[in-house]
Write a protein that holds these residues in place. Structure first.
Motif, PDB file in Angstrom:
ATOM      1  N   MET A 188       1.242  -1.115  -0.284  1.00 21.94           N
ATOM      2  CA  MET A 188       0.160   0.390   0.147  1.00 21.94           C
ATOM      3  C   MET A 188       0.524   1.575   0.490  1.00 21.94           C
ATOM      4  N   ARG A 189       1.769   1.363   0.783  1.00 16.14           N
ATOM      5  CA  ARG A 189       2.776   2.611   0.742  1.00 16.14           C
ATOM      6  C   ARG A 189       3.631   2.862  -0.843  1.00 16.14           C
ATOM      7  N   LEU A 190       3.665   1.371  -1.468  1.00 14.24           N
ATOM      8  CA  LEU A 190       4.839   1.851  -2.827  1.00 14.24           C
ATOM      9  C   LEU A 190       3.813   2.308  -3.645  1.00 14.24           C
ATOM     10  N   ALA A 191       2.565   1.850  -3.561  1.00 14.57           N
ATOM     11  CA  ALA A 191       1.559   2.127  -4.647  1.00 14.57           C
ATOM     12  C   ALA A 191       1.410   3.785  -4.355  1.00 14.57           C
ATOM     13  N   GLY A 192       1.374   4.175  -2.902  1.00 11.76           N
ATOM     14  CA  GLY A 192       1.638   5.606  -2.762  1.00 11.76           C
ATOM     15  C   GLY A 192       2.197   6.002  -3.042  1.00 11.76           C
ATOM     16  N   TRP A 193       3.391   5.513  -3.494  1.00 10.93           N
ATOM     17  CA  TRP A 193       4.888   6.655  -3.673  1.00 10.93           C
ATOM     18  C   TRP A 193       4.637   6.701  -5.185  1.00 10.93           C
ATOM     19  N   VAL A 194       4.234   5.678  -5.388  1.00 10.65           N
ATOM     20  CA  VAL A 194       4.332   5.707  -6.901  1.00 10.65           C
ATOM     21  C   VAL A 194       2.836   6.385  -7.577  1.00 10.65           C
ATOM     22  N   TYR A 195       1.961   6.951  -7.067  1.00  9.74           N
ATOM     23  CA  TYR A 195       1.362   7.789  -7.272  1.00  9.74           C
ATOM     24  C   TYR A 195       1.759   9.616  -6.999  1.00  9.74           C
ATOM     25  N   PHE A 196       2.580   9.486  -5.643  1.00  8.15           N
ATOM     26  CA  PHE A 196       2.930  10.525  -6.124  1.00  8.15           C
ATOM     27  C   PHE A 196       4.097  11.093  -6.347  1.00  8.15           C
ATOM     28  N   ALA A 197       4.687  10.130  -7.591  1.00  4.23           N
ATOM     29  CA  ALA A 197       5.787   9.771  -8.810  1.00  4.23           C
ATOM     30  C   ALA A 197       4.895  10.469  -9.571  1.00  4.23           C
ATOM     31  N   ASN A 198       3.787   9.816 -10.032  1.00  2.00           N
ATOM     32  CA  ASN A 198       3.032  10.479 -10.982  1.00  2.00           C
ATOM     33  C   ASN A 198       2.168  11.532 -10.618  1.00  2.00           C
ATOM     34  N   ALA A 199       2.292  12.287  -9.552  1.00  2.00           N
ATOM     35  CA  ALA A 199       1.793  13.279  -9.097  1.00  2.00           C
ATOM     36  C   ALA A 199       3.033  14.765  -9.526  1.00  2.00           C
ATOM     37  N   LEU A 200       3.970  14.478  -9.775  1.00  2.00           N
ATOM     38  CA  LEU A 200       5.497  14.829  -9.914  1.00  2.00           C
ATOM     39  C   LEU A 200       5.744  15.191 -11.355  1.00  2.00           C
ATOM     40  N   PHE A 201       5.150  14.158 -12.126  1.00  2.00           N
ATOM     41  CA  PHE A 201       5.727  13.876 -13.560  1.00  2.00           C
ATOM     42  C   PHE A 201       4.760  15.003 -13.971  1.00  2.00           C
ATOM     43  N   PHE A 202       3.516  14.328 -13.503  1.00  2.00           N
ATOM     44  CA  PHE A 202       2.370  15.320 -14.571  1.00  2.00           C
ATOM     45  C   PHE A 202       2.397  17.114 -14.545  1.00  2.00           C
ATOM     46  N   SER A 213       3.710  -0.708 -12.236  1.00  2.00           N
ATOM     47  CA  SER A 213       3.647  -0.930 -10.553  1.00  2.00           C
ATOM     48  C   SER A 213       2.819  -0.935  -9.988  1.00  2.00           C
ATOM     49  N   VAL A 214       1.102   0.238 -10.510  1.00  5.95           N
ATOM     50  CA  VAL A 214       0.819  -0.290  -9.865  1.00  5.95           C
ATOM     51  C   VAL A 214      -0.197  -1.358 -10.044  1.00  5.95           C
ATOM     52  N   THR A 215      -0.470  -1.944 -11.140  1.00  5.43           N
ATOM     53  CA  THR A 215      -1.760  -3.646 -10.637  1.00  5.43           C
ATOM     54  C   THR A 215      -0.664  -4.007 -10.114  1.00  5.43           C
ATOM     55  N   LEU A 216       0.774  -4.327 -10.022  1.00  6.49           N
ATOM     56  CA  LEU A 216       1.591  -5.502  -9.304  1.00  6.49           C
ATOM     57  C   LEU A 216       1.021  -4.867  -7.536  1.00  6.49           C
ATOM     58  N   CYS A 217       1.068  -3.624  -7.308  1.00  3.85           N
ATOM     59  CA  CYS A 217       0.657  -3.512  -5.773  1.00  3.85           C
ATOM     60  C   CYS A 217      -0.257  -3.450  -5.478  1.00  3.85           C
ATOM     61  N   MET A 218      -0.974  -3.626  -6.559  1.00  4.02           N
ATOM     62  CA  MET A 218      -2.789  -3.745  -6.218  1.00  4.02           C
ATOM     63  C   MET A 218      -2.929  -5.191  -6.096  1.00  4.02           C
ATOM     64  N   VAL A 219      -1.795  -6.361  -6.619  1.00  4.12           N
ATOM     65  CA  VAL A 219      -2.073  -7.632  -6.517  1.00  4.12           C
ATOM     66  C   VAL A 219      -1.404  -8.084  -4.757  1.00  4.12           C
ATOM     67  N   LEU A 220      -0.429  -7.438  -4.884  1.00  2.51           N
ATOM     68  CA  LEU A 220       0.509  -7.394  -3.394  1.00  2.51           C
ATOM     69  C   LEU A 220      -0.700  -6.989  -2.662  1.00  2.51           C
ATOM     70  N   MET A 221      -1.400  -5.818  -2.346  1.00  2.00           N
ATOM     71  CA  MET A 221      -2.295  -5.174  -1.316  1.00  2.00           C
ATOM     72  C   MET A 221      -3.330  -6.037  -1.269  1.00  2.00           C
ATOM     73  N   ALA A 222      -4.658  -7.033  -2.249  1.00  2.00           N
ATOM     74  CA  ALA A 222      -4.892  -7.808  -2.505  1.00  2.00           C
ATOM     75  C   ALA A 222      -4.681  -9.045  -1.128  1.00  2.00           C
TER      76      ALA A 222
END
Length: 386
Positions: free
Chosen positions: A150-164, A200-209
């Motif tokens: 969950m934390r990894l997914a959060g940081w991926v989306y944080f990086a995505n916000a910075l990218f955009f 990355s997010v799909t992998l995180c989703m599988v791991l979160m589940a």
């Protein structure tokens, strides 16, 4: 070899579709997990957005790109909605979706009327950045340290916000975009970034589940299936931690041994189903009266244990009396037909952990106090001796 821009977009769409299949399979395997369906639809919409951008969908290029941008934003909203539901929070409202959709339509139509690709791309980047930041906050705010996926997914989306954010700011320096033309370099970078984020997010989703399912299994393995109280094994493990904490902080630790009076006769009069209802009623009452940090265990049959951290012997006596009074008051409701020749009551033995004893010794002293309460007439609380 340099790929044609549309060919590259179709290739990204195919790769995104593979992620969509993975999310759909995840949802099919675990339909009871909240949010997984939203993640699956978001990935399908993401693949569709690149397919529209790559093929044009039989539309003028400007309108097909606008549709693709709109699908991307819709996909991010569904992902956000899915994460909120997965975390047990309220989903996004229909009013939110309608408001965002209305704003997007106004901006798309306005940018087309103005003939401004720059305005349209900037608006899209701002929306994706804002939604990504909101998702990152959902996943990183108050997330337990052990929820690594969950934390990894959060940081991926944080990086995505910075990218955009950077993408939106850099559009003004791209001469092709400012001239109203698609920028090959910027589109390639954005597409590759999208693909990396999606994988990355799909992998995180599988791991979160997987983390959620493992947590559910651990919870089931540590709970009594009837009452939801801790079982003896889980209580012993958690109780030892509380003993270590109490001795490290020099704080008191008290124990309640609780037994329902005349439980065999209750079963005989109300049947085993009625006896189960009595046990569930008491567990529910204990859940309301005990604190979140207290440990509550079904020790066996009609016997229960409660461990009260940072509670002195007299404070534990007060808790025991509240439990006894609440059970006497609410237990009468289960015997509305008057089948029992006696009121429902319970007896409690109370012990405070001594400096030189372990949990088993404290339980034996609390059990001795419980038997003394029985000998003195039941429906009472007794303190253990030293």
């Amino acid at each position: 070899m340099i790929l044609d821009l549309h060919t590259m977009l179709v290739a990204v769409a195919v790769a995104t579709a593979c992620c969509a299949i993975a999310r759909i399979v995840l949802y099919i395997l675990h339909p009871g997990l909240a949010g997984l369906g939203y993640w699956a639809w978001a990935s399908v919409i993401g693949a569709a957005s690149f397919a529209v951008a790559g093929t044009g969908a039989g539309m003028p290029e400007g309108w097909s790109l606008s549709l693709a941008h709109g699908l991307v934003v819709a996909g991010f909203c569904l992902v956000w909605d899915g994460f909120r539901r997965f975390l047990g929070r309220p989903g996004l409202t229909s009013r939110f979706y309608l408001g965002l959709g209305g704003a997007a339509v106004v901006m798309i139509v306005g940018s087309h009327l103005a003939g401004s690709l720059h305005l349209r791309a900037t608006f899209n980047s701002a929306l994706v950045m804002a939604i990504s930041a909101a998702i990152a906050r959902e996943l990183l705010w108050r997330t337990p340290p052990h929820r690594l996926a969950m934390r990894l997914a959060g940081w991926v989306y944080f990086a995505n916000a910075l990218f955009f954010l950077v993408r939106g700011l850099s559009i003004g320096f791209d001469l092709e975009f400012m001239a109203g033309k698609m920028s090959y370099g910027m589109t390639v970078v954005a597409s590759m970034w999208w693909l990396c984020v999606t994988i990355s997010v799909t992998l995180c989703m599988v791991l979160m589940a997987s983390e959620r399912l493992q947590a559910d299994l651990n919870e089931q393995a540590s709970r009594d299936p009837l009452t939801g109280a801790l079982n003896r094994r889980a209580f012993a493990s958690l109780g030892e931690r509380e003993i270590v904490r109490a001795r490290r902080t020099a704080s008191p630790l008290s124990l309640l041994m609780i037994d329902m009076d005349h439980f065999k006769q209750i079963n005989d009069c109300l049947g085993h189903g009625g006896g189960d209802e009595v046990l569930v009623l008491f567990a529910t009452l204990a859940g309301r009266i005990l604190r979140a940090e207290d440990l509550f265990c079904r020790f066996g049959g009609e016997e229960f244990l409660a461990l009260l951290p940072s509670s002195s012997l007299m404070e534990a006596m007060g808790v025991a009396e509240r439990l006894r009074a609440a059970f006497s008051a609410e237990g009468a409701g289960l015997d509305s037909e008057g089948k029992l020749p006696f009121p429902m009551t319970l007896s409690v033995g109370i012990a405070a952990l001594a400096a030189d004893e372990d949990m088993e010794a404290a339980i034996r002293r609390a059990d001795a106090a419980l038997y003394r309460a029985k000998d003195l007439g039941r429906n009472r609380c007794e303190l253990a001796g030293g």
